[in-house]
Design a protein around this motif. Structure first.
Motif, PDB file in Angstrom:
ATOM      1  N   VAL A   1     -50.262 -35.602  77.554  1.00  0.00           N
ATOM      2  CA  VAL A   1     -49.359 -36.180  76.369  1.00  0.00           C
ATOM      3  C   VAL A   1     -48.939 -37.486  76.523  1.00  0.00           C
ATOM      4  O   VAL A   1     -48.870 -38.309  75.700  1.00  0.00           O
ATOM      5  N   ARG A   2     -49.089 -37.940  77.910  1.00  0.00           N
ATOM      6  CA  ARG A   2     -49.033 -39.393  78.199  1.00  0.00           C
ATOM      7  C   ARG A   2     -49.923 -40.308  77.215  1.00  0.00           C
ATOM      8  O   ARG A   2     -49.653 -41.216  76.625  1.00  0.00           O
ATOM      9  N   GLN A   3     -51.436 -39.632  77.552  1.00  0.00           N
ATOM     10  CA  GLN A   3     -52.498 -40.216  76.789  1.00  0.00           C
ATOM     11  C   GLN A   3     -52.258 -40.205  75.182  1.00  0.00           C
ATOM     12  O   GLN A   3     -52.566 -41.270  74.487  1.00  0.00           O
ATOM     13  N   ARG A   4     -51.737 -39.069  74.695  1.00  0.00           N
ATOM     14  CA  ARG A   4     -51.610 -39.228  73.384  1.00  0.00           C
ATOM     15  C   ARG A   4     -50.589 -40.182  72.877  1.00  0.00           C
ATOM     16  O   ARG A   4     -50.578 -40.902  71.711  1.00  0.00           O
ATOM     17  N   ILE A   5     -49.568 -40.223  73.538  1.00  0.00           N
ATOM     18  CA  ILE A   5     -48.600 -41.323  73.223  1.00  0.00           C
ATOM     19  C   ILE A   5     -49.022 -42.707  73.264  1.00  0.00           C
ATOM     20  O   ILE A   5     -48.907 -43.520  72.664  1.00  0.00           O
ATOM     21  N   HIS A   6     -49.834 -42.924  74.486  1.00  0.00           N
ATOM     22  CA  HIS A   6     -50.484 -44.413  74.480  1.00  0.00           C
ATOM     23  C   HIS A   6     -51.492 -44.237  73.206  1.00  0.00           C
ATOM     24  O   HIS A   6     -51.385 -45.802  72.878  1.00  0.00           O
ATOM     25  N   ARG A   7     -52.119 -43.656  72.658  1.00  0.00           N
ATOM     26  CA  ARG A   7     -52.944 -43.407  71.584  1.00  0.00           C
ATOM     27  C   ARG A   7     -52.027 -43.878  70.207  1.00  0.00           C
ATOM     28  O   ARG A   7     -52.487 -44.909  69.519  1.00  0.00           O
ATOM     29  N   ILE A   8     -50.825 -43.412  70.228  1.00  0.00           N
ATOM     30  CA  ILE A   8     -49.852 -43.637  69.014  1.00  0.00           C
ATOM     31  C   ILE A   8     -49.543 -45.046  69.054  1.00  0.00           C
ATOM     32  O   ILE A   8     -49.602 -45.741  68.073  1.00  0.00           O
ATOM     33  N   VAL A   9     -49.316 -45.486  70.233  1.00  0.00           N
ATOM     34  CA  VAL A   9     -48.725 -46.946  70.423  1.00  0.00           C
ATOM     35  C   VAL A   9     -49.912 -47.813  70.065  1.00  0.00           C
ATOM     36  O   VAL A   9     -49.731 -49.099  69.441  1.00  0.00           O
ATOM     37  N   ASP A  10     -51.272 -47.711  70.811  1.00  0.00           N
ATOM     38  CA  ASP A  10     -52.306 -48.504  70.546  1.00  0.00           C
ATOM     39  C   ASP A  10     -52.668 -48.528  69.076  1.00  0.00           C
ATOM     40  O   ASP A  10     -52.905 -49.632  68.320  1.00  0.00           O
ATOM     41  N   GLU A  11     -52.482 -47.446  68.444  1.00  0.00           N
ATOM     42  CA  GLU A  11     -53.090 -47.412  66.584  1.00  0.00           C
ATOM     43  C   GLU A  11     -52.042 -48.519  66.058  1.00  0.00           C
ATOM     44  O   GLU A  11     -52.249 -49.189  65.168  1.00  0.00           O
ATOM     45  N   GLU A  12     -50.598 -48.252  66.213  1.00  0.00           N
ATOM     46  CA  GLU A  12     -49.480 -49.017  65.668  1.00  0.00           C
ATOM     47  C   GLU A  12     -49.898 -50.524  66.233  1.00  0.00           C
ATOM     48  O   GLU A  12     -49.384 -51.486  65.414  1.00  0.00           O
ATOM     49  N   ARG A  13     -50.268 -50.993  67.115  1.00  0.00           N
ATOM     50  CA  ARG A  13     -50.481 -52.114  67.822  1.00  0.00           C
ATOM     51  C   ARG A  13     -51.340 -52.990  66.826  1.00  0.00           C
ATOM     52  O   ARG A  13     -51.172 -53.915  66.550  1.00  0.00           O
ATOM     53  N   PHE A  14     -52.527 -52.352  66.325  1.00  0.00           N
ATOM     54  CA  PHE A  14     -53.526 -52.966  65.436  1.00  0.00           C
ATOM     55  C   PHE A  14     -52.815 -52.943  64.172  1.00  0.00           C
ATOM     56  O   PHE A  14     -53.185 -53.868  63.324  1.00  0.00           O
ATOM     57  N   ARG A  15     -51.784 -52.041  63.547  1.00  0.00           N
ATOM     58  CA  ARG A  15     -51.316 -52.228  62.333  1.00  0.00           C
ATOM     59  C   ARG A  15     -50.297 -53.575  62.317  1.00  0.00           C
ATOM     60  O   ARG A  15     -50.370 -54.222  61.427  1.00  0.00           O
ATOM     61  N   ILE A  16     -49.451 -53.699  63.586  1.00  0.00           N
ATOM     62  CA  ILE A  16     -48.814 -54.891  63.476  1.00  0.00           C
ATOM     63  C   ILE A  16     -49.796 -56.062  63.573  1.00  0.00           C
ATOM     64  O   ILE A  16     -49.389 -57.046  63.065  1.00  0.00           O
ATOM     65  N   ALA A  17     -50.814 -56.237  64.218  1.00  0.00           N
ATOM     66  CA  ALA A  17     -51.680 -57.128  64.275  1.00  0.00           C
ATOM     67  C   ALA A  17     -52.133 -57.583  62.692  1.00  0.00           C
ATOM     68  O   ALA A  17     -52.113 -58.704  62.447  1.00  0.00           O
ATOM     69  N   GLU A  18     -52.554 -56.687  62.015  1.00  0.00           N
ATOM     70  CA  GLU A  18     -52.790 -57.017  60.723  1.00  0.00           C
ATOM     71  C   GLU A  18     -51.683 -57.515  59.819  1.00  0.00           C
ATOM     72  O   GLU A  18     -51.761 -58.490  59.258  1.00  0.00           O
ATOM     73  N   ALA A  19     -50.616 -56.926  59.955  1.00  0.00           N
ATOM     74  CA  ALA A  19     -49.189 -57.417  59.278  1.00  0.00           C
ATOM     75  C   ALA A  19     -48.957 -58.688  59.713  1.00  0.00           C
ATOM     76  O   ALA A  19     -48.285 -59.455  59.025  1.00  0.00           O
ATOM     77  N   LEU A  20     -49.078 -59.393  60.936  1.00  0.00           N
ATOM     78  CA  LEU A  20     -48.828 -60.748  61.293  1.00  0.00           C
ATOM     79  C   LEU A  20     -49.749 -61.521  60.642  1.00  0.00           C
ATOM     80  O   LEU A  20     -49.286 -62.829  61.042  1.00  0.00           O
ATOM     81  N   GLY A  21     -50.892 -61.372  60.091  1.00  0.00           N
ATOM     82  CA  GLY A  21     -51.629 -62.349  59.714  1.00  0.00           C
ATOM     83  C   GLY A  21     -52.467 -63.253  60.461  1.00  0.00           C
ATOM     84  O   GLY A  21     -53.073 -62.790  61.576  1.00  0.00           O
ATOM     85  N   PRO A  22     -52.112 -64.376  60.453  1.00  0.00           N
ATOM     86  CA  PRO A  22     -52.529 -65.632  61.287  1.00  0.00           C
ATOM     87  C   PRO A  22     -52.472 -65.332  62.786  1.00  0.00           C
ATOM     88  O   PRO A  22     -53.141 -65.851  63.635  1.00  0.00           O
ATOM     89  N   ARG A  23     -51.357 -64.809  63.158  1.00  0.00           N
ATOM     90  CA  ARG A  23     -50.975 -64.487  64.718  1.00  0.00           C
ATOM     91  C   ARG A  23     -51.343 -63.145  65.151  1.00  0.00           C
ATOM     92  O   ARG A  23     -50.918 -62.880  66.212  1.00  0.00           O
ATOM     93  N   GLY A  24     -52.090 -62.321  64.185  1.00  0.00           N
ATOM     94  CA  GLY A  24     -52.530 -61.209  64.781  1.00  0.00           C
ATOM     95  C   GLY A  24     -53.323 -61.201  65.859  1.00  0.00           C
ATOM     96  O   GLY A  24     -53.333 -60.271  66.842  1.00  0.00           O
ATOM     97  N   ASP A  25     -54.313 -62.003  66.249  1.00  0.00           N
ATOM     98  CA  ASP A  25     -55.186 -62.095  67.327  1.00  0.00           C
ATOM     99  C   ASP A  25     -54.492 -62.517  68.504  1.00  0.00           C
ATOM    100  O   ASP A  25     -54.853 -62.058  69.455  1.00  0.00           O
TER     101      ASP A  25
END
Length: 225
Positions: free
Chosen positions: A67-91
């Protein structure tokens, strides 16, 4: 000085724990929190004020590694979505360490309870006061953890529905935070986002106004004790 005030050393301890609280992302791997300490932390959270004494907080302790691993995957997936939404500051964002889910000694998901609509006292015009109450509980937990020499990280990077489904929450319950708790290598003297040069905290006098919106602050206010 009020007759009900704590002693000077006690007051200094309160202000110190507030000042030294940090949102922690780095934890000592393979560490533990004694059960009696964990019980004190949760009791501190449960002692928080809540509107109408509704006590809307629910704490789900994650003890299953899968369950801990699954929670980590949920967070990691959202992390990339946030990076995309941030545009120039994504990287730049992707270089930040934003959670310690796999390293922390204890992992909790804190949620708003189901059946909250039945609580009207204090929420008729401000229904979000249930979230304010949970936030008070989380702050209590944070300060108590710091006083015990433990770090706490509040992770808010997740899809609420995906996390709720993973944990089998009722439809009207709502996850608010993923909480990482445990021993840490050190407590930095500044917020991590300042150290990482992501942003800088602003001084108190920018946030205190008098009598109406954006009027000058009352004379004599200071950000220090």
């Amino acid at each position: 000085m009020s007759e009900h005030a704590f002693s000077a050393p006690e007051r200094r301890a309160v202000y110190r724990v507030i000042a030294e609280r940090r949102d922690m992302r780095r934890f000592v791997p393979n560490s533990e929190i004694p059960e009696d300490v964990l019980a004190r932390l949760l009791q501190a959270a449960h002692a928080a004020p809540s509107v109408g004494l509704m006590q809307p907080w629910r704490f789900i302790r994650i003890t299953n590694a899968d369950v801990r691993q699954r929670i980590h995957r949920i967070v990691d997936e959202e992390r990339f979505r946030i990076a995309e939404a941030l545009g120039p500051r994504g990287d730049e964002f992707l270089q930040l360490k934003v959670e310690g889910i796999l390293e922390c000694a204890e992992l909790f998901v804190v949620a708003l309870a189901d059946n909250r609509a039945t609580h009207v006292f204090g929420r008729r015009t401000l229904p979000q006061m249930d979230l304010a109450s949970v936030s008070c509980a989380l702050q209590n937990l944070w300060l108590a953890a710091r006083a015990e020499g433990l770090g706490m990280g509040w992770v808010s990077i997740f899809d609420p529905r995906a996390l709720a489904d993973t944990l089998g929450m009722p439809a009207d319950a709502e996850p608010v935070a993923i909480i990482c708790l445990g021993p840490v290598p050190a407590f930095p003297d500044r917020p991590a986002l300042e150290i990482d040069r992501w942003t800088v905290g602003r001084p108190l006098d920018e946030f205190v106004w008098e009598n109406s919106w954006h009027r000058s602050k009352p004379a004599g206010l200071s950000s220090g004790e």
